[in-house]
Design a protein around this motif. Sequence first.
Motif, PDB file in Angstrom:
ATOM      1  N   ASN A  34      12.366  -2.341  -2.338  1.00  0.00           N
ATOM      2  CA  ASN A  34      12.274  -3.507  -2.653  1.00  0.00           C
ATOM      3  C   ASN A  34      10.294  -3.616  -3.246  1.00  0.00           C
ATOM      4  O   ASN A  34       9.637  -4.539  -3.149  1.00  0.00           O
ATOM      5  N   TYR A  35      10.041  -2.491  -2.673  1.00  0.00           N
ATOM      6  CA  TYR A  35       8.140  -2.433  -3.164  1.00  0.00           C
ATOM      7  C   TYR A  35       8.488  -2.573  -4.563  1.00  0.00           C
ATOM      8  O   TYR A  35       8.731  -1.690  -5.574  1.00  0.00           O
ATOM      9  N   VAL A  36       7.553  -3.264  -5.104  1.00  0.00           N
ATOM     10  CA  VAL A  36       7.609  -3.829  -6.973  1.00  0.00           C
ATOM     11  C   VAL A  36       6.691  -3.118  -7.492  1.00  0.00           C
ATOM     12  O   VAL A  36       5.224  -4.105  -6.602  1.00  0.00           O
ATOM     13  N   PRO A  37       5.624  -2.397  -7.674  1.00  0.00           N
ATOM     14  CA  PRO A  37       4.206  -2.009  -7.790  1.00  0.00           C
ATOM     15  C   PRO A  37       4.203  -2.550  -8.938  1.00  0.00           C
ATOM     16  O   PRO A  37       5.059  -3.142 -10.224  1.00  0.00           O
ATOM     17  N   ASP A  38       2.365  -2.529  -8.933  1.00  0.00           N
ATOM     18  CA  ASP A  38       2.362  -3.618 -10.444  1.00  0.00           C
ATOM     19  C   ASP A  38       1.936  -2.570 -11.136  1.00  0.00           C
ATOM     20  O   ASP A  38       0.819  -2.025 -11.349  1.00  0.00           O
ATOM     21  N   PRO A  39       2.531  -2.555 -12.184  1.00  0.00           N
ATOM     22  CA  PRO A  39       2.524  -1.640 -13.560  1.00  0.00           C
ATOM     23  C   PRO A  39       0.701  -1.333 -13.936  1.00  0.00           C
ATOM     24  O   PRO A  39       0.663  -0.356 -14.684  1.00  0.00           O
ATOM     25  N   ASP A  40       0.610  -2.559 -13.876  1.00  0.00           N
ATOM     26  CA  ASP A  40      -1.254  -2.349 -14.495  1.00  0.00           C
ATOM     27  C   ASP A  40      -1.526  -1.674 -13.485  1.00  0.00           C
ATOM     28  O   ASP A  40      -3.602  -1.393 -14.014  1.00  0.00           O
ATOM     29  N   PHE A  41      -1.300  -1.320 -12.269  1.00  0.00           N
ATOM     30  CA  PHE A  41      -2.372  -0.156 -10.816  1.00  0.00           C
ATOM     31  C   PHE A  41      -1.247   0.717 -10.622  1.00  0.00           C
ATOM     32  O   PHE A  41      -0.513   0.538  -9.996  1.00  0.00           O
ATOM     33  N   GLN A  44      -0.937   1.821  -7.866  1.00  0.00           N
ATOM     34  CA  GLN A  44       0.766   1.483  -6.179  1.00  0.00           C
ATOM     35  C   GLN A  44       1.629   1.827  -6.555  1.00  0.00           C
ATOM     36  O   GLN A  44       2.342   2.679  -5.632  1.00  0.00           O
ATOM     37  N   GLU A  45       2.255   2.607  -7.363  1.00  0.00           N
ATOM     38  CA  GLU A  45       3.080   3.895  -7.788  1.00  0.00           C
ATOM     39  C   GLU A  45       3.003   5.029  -7.610  1.00  0.00           C
ATOM     40  O   GLU A  45       3.895   6.125  -6.667  1.00  0.00           O
ATOM     41  N   GLN A  46       1.993   5.461  -6.968  1.00  0.00           N
ATOM     42  CA  GLN A  46       1.925   6.820  -6.845  1.00  0.00           C
ATOM     43  C   GLN A  46       0.912   6.481  -5.295  1.00  0.00           C
ATOM     44  O   GLN A  46       2.520   8.012  -4.826  1.00  0.00           O
ATOM     45  N   ALA A  47       1.402   5.979  -4.266  1.00  0.00           N
ATOM     46  CA  ALA A  47       1.614   5.820  -3.099  1.00  0.00           C
ATOM     47  C   ALA A  47       2.742   5.144  -3.042  1.00  0.00           C
ATOM     48  O   ALA A  47       3.191   5.876  -1.804  1.00  0.00           O
ATOM     49  N   GLY A  87      -3.467  -7.906  -0.002  1.00  0.00           N
ATOM     50  CA  GLY A  87      -2.299  -8.552  -0.926  1.00  0.00           C
ATOM     51  C   GLY A  87      -2.058  -6.928  -1.764  1.00  0.00           C
ATOM     52  O   GLY A  87      -1.524  -7.405  -2.570  1.00  0.00           O
ATOM     53  N   VAL A  88      -2.348  -5.628  -1.680  1.00  0.00           N
ATOM     54  CA  VAL A  88      -1.748  -4.404  -2.640  1.00  0.00           C
ATOM     55  C   VAL A  88      -0.268  -4.111  -2.231  1.00  0.00           C
ATOM     56  O   VAL A  88       0.167  -3.142  -2.866  1.00  0.00           O
ATOM     57  N   GLY A  89       0.031  -4.098  -1.053  1.00  0.00           N
ATOM     58  CA  GLY A  89       1.191  -4.338  -0.817  1.00  0.00           C
ATOM     59  C   GLY A  89       1.573  -2.842  -0.021  1.00  0.00           C
ATOM     60  O   GLY A  89       2.329  -1.635   1.201  1.00  0.00           O
ATOM     61  N   LYS A  90       0.275  -3.005   0.583  1.00  0.00           N
ATOM     62  CA  LYS A  90       0.229  -1.730   1.773  1.00  0.00           C
ATOM     63  C   LYS A  90       1.210  -1.973   3.630  1.00  0.00           C
ATOM     64  O   LYS A  90       1.502  -0.635   3.829  1.00  0.00           O
ATOM     65  N   THR A  91       0.541  -2.899   3.857  1.00  0.00           N
ATOM     66  CA  THR A  91       1.805  -3.065   4.657  1.00  0.00           C
ATOM     67  C   THR A  91       3.356  -3.526   4.635  1.00  0.00           C
ATOM     68  O   THR A  91       4.207  -2.453   5.385  1.00  0.00           O
ATOM     69  N   HIS A  92       3.578  -3.674   2.848  1.00  0.00           N
ATOM     70  CA  HIS A  92       4.949  -2.762   2.990  1.00  0.00           C
ATOM     71  C   HIS A  92       5.072  -1.631   2.591  1.00  0.00           C
ATOM     72  O   HIS A  92       6.603  -1.465   2.936  1.00  0.00           O
ATOM     73  N   LEU A  93       4.454  -1.562   2.549  1.00  0.00           N
ATOM     74  CA  LEU A  93       4.645   0.410   2.036  1.00  0.00           C
ATOM     75  C   LEU A  93       4.898   0.991   3.527  1.00  0.00           C
ATOM     76  O   LEU A  93       5.385   1.796   3.922  1.00  0.00           O
ATOM     77  N   LEU A  94       4.241   0.637   4.769  1.00  0.00           N
ATOM     78  CA  LEU A  94       3.596   1.269   6.519  1.00  0.00           C
ATOM     79  C   LEU A  94       4.953   0.484   6.521  1.00  0.00           C
ATOM     80  O   LEU A  94       5.209   1.528   7.188  1.00  0.00           O
ATOM     81  N   ARG A 201      -5.761   5.456  -2.173  1.00  0.00           N
ATOM     82  CA  ARG A 201      -6.407   4.545  -2.527  1.00  0.00           C
ATOM     83  C   ARG A 201      -5.156   3.404  -3.255  1.00  0.00           C
ATOM     84  O   ARG A 201      -4.918   4.177  -4.383  1.00  0.00           O
ATOM     85  N   ILE A 202      -4.865   2.352  -2.975  1.00  0.00           N
ATOM     86  CA  ILE A 202      -4.171   1.336  -3.770  1.00  0.00           C
ATOM     87  C   ILE A 202      -4.952   0.198  -4.496  1.00  0.00           C
ATOM     88  O   ILE A 202      -5.521  -0.660  -3.688  1.00  0.00           O
ATOM     89  N   ASP A 203      -5.122  -0.081  -5.671  1.00  0.00           N
ATOM     90  CA  ASP A 203      -5.828  -0.798  -5.889  1.00  0.00           C
ATOM     91  C   ASP A 203      -4.877  -1.813  -5.948  1.00  0.00           C
ATOM     92  O   ASP A 203      -3.827  -2.084  -6.470  1.00  0.00           O
ATOM     93  N   GLY A 204      -5.629  -3.117  -6.905  1.00  0.00           N
ATOM     94  CA  GLY A 204      -4.831  -3.910  -7.177  1.00  0.00           C
ATOM     95  C   GLY A 204      -4.988  -5.988  -7.049  1.00  0.00           C
ATOM     96  O   GLY A 204      -6.209  -5.994  -6.265  1.00  0.00           O
ATOM     97  N   GLU A 205      -4.307  -6.758  -7.146  1.00  0.00           N
ATOM     98  CA  GLU A 205      -4.809  -8.020  -7.067  1.00  0.00           C
ATOM     99  C   GLU A 205      -3.987  -8.525  -5.508  1.00  0.00           C
ATOM    100  O   GLU A 205      -3.257  -8.162  -5.906  1.00  0.00           O
TER     101      GLU A 205
END
Length: 352
Positions: A34-41, A44-47, A87-94, A201-205
């Motif tokens: 349920n981690y939904v990467p932002d396609p603009d970055f 996020q998908e790579q991480a 807020g780019v999803g690091k904690t979600h991934l962790l 490195r995780i980029d995003g808004e």
Amino acid sequence: MTEALCDRRPEPSLERLLADLVPPPRFARARLDNYVPDPDFPSQEQAKQRVGEFAAALGAPRAGFLSRLRKKKPAAARGIYLDGGFGVGKTHLLTSLFHAVEGDRVYGTFVEYTDLVGALGFQRAVDLLGESVLVCIDEFELDDPGDTLLMTRLIRELSDRGVAIVATSNTLPDALGEGRFAAQDFLREIQAMAERFEVLRIDGEDYRRRNGVTEIATLPEDEVRSSAETMPGATLDEYDALLTHLTKVHPSRYGAMIDEVSAAHVTGMHGLTHHHDALRFVVLVDRLYDREVPMLISLAGGTDPGTLEDLFSAELLRSGYRKKYFRALSRLASLARDGGALLSSGAADAAS
């Protein structure tokens, strides 16, 4: 009579400190699925993919105890450092990684681990955490030299025992174009074991801003008080009194201090200019956010709804603690939005 956080002086046991080393309620349901990467970055998908691969690798059989004894030096433990803005999803991934791995593993913020070492002593903490397959460290802090050296030593000794370490930290929004700002700091501090960490490195808004949370909304004081008096499990505090109370409770106990609180109501909020008040308030905001406790706040002298401006002075936001302050602003805006929604929901229920 409505209870106040100022009335609470928790004394959590060691067992409680250990029991709290799991993902907080806000992220208890976080999974890679349920981690939904932002396609603009794309990072996020790579991480997401790399974290999934890392989890699978941790699931591979480990060498037996006798086999490890025969080695002159244990193999370097694998580790990942998740670097990015708020807020780019690091904690979600962790937390997703935590749930994807079987066996003994622990999860906590940087502050929770330093508190644990303080409660147990360094060697006992190493022995206890050294039984884990995975140690997750959220919000790795680099602003206090003493704590940073303590934690890098802890990481080094755990890594030497074959424990995988995964850590996150925040890159400031205005540093995103400078390269791996936080990662460079982290690797410099742990240069003796830097080769053991893979930096992602995780980029995003900030997803909280994508959801429209950009300002810290406030309410009229009478509405805040009325809500606190009618809401089961709510607390009500005057801001300056709360700041004074936080000086009397160790930050490691702030989580226990908000046990079973349904919503935190605070009146008379204003800007902060001193680190000693600001840093304690940041820890409280972090614990409220982790536990999904909404906040309903009013400004000092505020009779009308509005927004809280300049919670942290410009000087504070330029200091070495600025990452903490920016994170707190983002989280407080989210908590205030939740508080406003809670109030609106109660009013709708009353009208129906």
